[in-house]
Design a protein around this motif. Structure first.
Motif, short mmCIF file in Angstrom:
data_model
loop_
_atom_site.label_atom_id
_atom_site.label_comp_id
_atom_site.label_asym_id
_atom_site.label_seq_id
_atom_site.Cartn_x
_atom_site.Cartn_y
_atom_site.Cartn_z
N THR A 193 2.44 46.41 17.73
CA THR A 193 2.97 46.84 18.95
C THR A 193 3.56 48.25 18.93
O THR A 193 4.32 48.51 18.07
N THR A 194 3.17 49.15 19.86
CA THR A 194 3.85 50.50 19.79
C THR A 194 5.34 50.24 20.51
O THR A 194 6.26 50.92 20.14
N ARG A 195 5.27 49.28 21.32
CA ARG A 195 6.55 49.05 22.26
C ARG A 195 7.61 47.93 21.39
O ARG A 195 6.85 46.90 21.38
N THR A 214 6.40 46.69 14.63
CA THR A 214 6.39 47.90 15.51
C THR A 214 5.72 48.99 14.59
O THR A 214 6.15 49.22 13.62
N LYS A 215 5.36 50.02 15.44
CA LYS A 215 5.02 51.28 14.90
C LYS A 215 6.22 52.42 14.96
O LYS A 215 6.97 52.19 16.06
#
Lengths: 130, 210
Positions: A83-85, A104-105
């Motif tokens: 997930t980015t967020r 996460t990214k």
């Protein structure tokens, strides 16, 4: 026997990054480029774990996660969402749709491998106890 | 008589036991010291492993970034690669890619992600951090504001062909790290070259960017 990991992302940059990070591990890598293809390949390939992006065309990672969980043949496969967020609401949505864990990214290599191994280890323990 | 002998025997046994206890204490102390030493070595190895993995991640990031930039010949694909690098490797979902106008007096927004359309305006060279990045050709990193992170010049040799403005970082990222600085370098040199080559390639009659 090598464990099979299904990587799912519409970004070639992310897929290349993930393949590079996992290349030293004894994994066989299979790729899919959207959620719909992930659902198809999870059934055809029966991977040991799935590492899947959330925001993708055709079918999102959350939808794909839910469909994979609903199918009896694939319900047991550990799914790690990328997930980015990293906010609580995003993570909650992932667990509601059946993910095993999340990263996460930008992706941290040590965290990714630990979470993959944990997810596959828990699955093996569950199978042994069944 | 018998009582005296028993006492002597007991005292002798007691002395022997005390000697054994003393030896055992010394041995325990030596083992504790060795254990501390091994734990210290283990911690040093773990720290070294984390450091090596970090270096490995850094190199992987740089390889992926340069491979993606040079592996794409079409202008739209180069722009997509620039955005993917900022979003996925640096960790920001708010960016604008500017291109220098032919007369090199202003920067024109040519692509963006996660920013309001009203923010997509031309920026004169030398104006603000973004315009200053274009005129000086130097990376600008904001240390105070949270809603603006960096302005990265896209360069072809010494010429600036564009600028990537990076706004807020993802919430889980507390700040820029050394890897990000290396990625800015790759974007500046390889991103600028890739964008220029793709643009020139599309201008040529056969549209061949190679």
């Amino acid at each position: 026997m090598k464990k099979k990991i299904l990587l799912v992302d519409d970004s070639k940059t992310v897929l290349l990054m993930e393949k590079m990070l996992l290349r030293k591990q004894p994994y066989q890598i299979v790729e899919a480029y959207d959620g719909s293809e992930a659902v198809t390949k999870s059934l055809a390939e029966m991977p040991d774990a799935i590492l899947m992006d959330v925001v993708m065309p055709k079918m999102t990672g959350l939808e794909a996660c839910r469909v994979i969980r609903e199918r009896a043949e694939t319900a047991h496969i550990p799914i790690i969402l990328v997930t980015t967020r990293g906010e609580a609401a995003s993570i909650e949505a992932g667990y509601t749709n059946g993910c095993t864990d999340y990263v996460t990214k930008p992706i941290d290599a040590i965290e990714l491998i630990e979470k993959l191994e944990n997810a596959m280890g828990q699955r093996a323990l569950h199978m042994a106890g069944a | 008589m018998s009582t005296t002998m028993d006492d002597t025997d007991t005292k002798r046994r007691l002395a022997r036991l005390e000697a054994e206890l003393s030896c055992a204490r010394e041995e325990t102390s030596a083992l504790r010291t060795r254990l501390d030493q091994i734990e210290g070595e283990h911690r040093a190895c773990a720290a070294q492993y984390v450091e090596l993995e970090q270096q490995n991640l850094n190199l992987t990031n740089l390889y992926v970034a340069s491979y993606q930039l040079h592996g794409r010949q079409e202008r739209s694909n180069v722009l997509a690669a620039i955005k993917e690098i900022v979003i996925n490797l640096i960790g920001s979902e708010e960016l604008i890619v500017y291109e220098a106008s032919a007369d090199r007096r202003e920067l024109i927004p040519i692509d963006s992600f996660g920013v309001d359309e009203s923010a997509l305006k031309s920026v004169p060279f030398g104006h603000g951090p973004i315009g200053e990045t274009a005129s000086a050709g130097q990376l600008y990193v904001e240390s105070d504001k949270k809603d603006f992170t960096a302005a990265v010049p896209l360069k072809l040799g010494d010429d600036v062909v564009g600028v990537v403005a990076i706004y807020s970082l993802l919430p889980q990222k507390s700040g820029l790290c050394p890897t990000d600085m290396d990625l800015f370098d790759v974007l500046a040199s390889h991103g600028g070259t890739a964008l220029f080559c793709a643009t020139e390639g599309e201008k040529s009659p056969d549209g061949d960017a190679s």
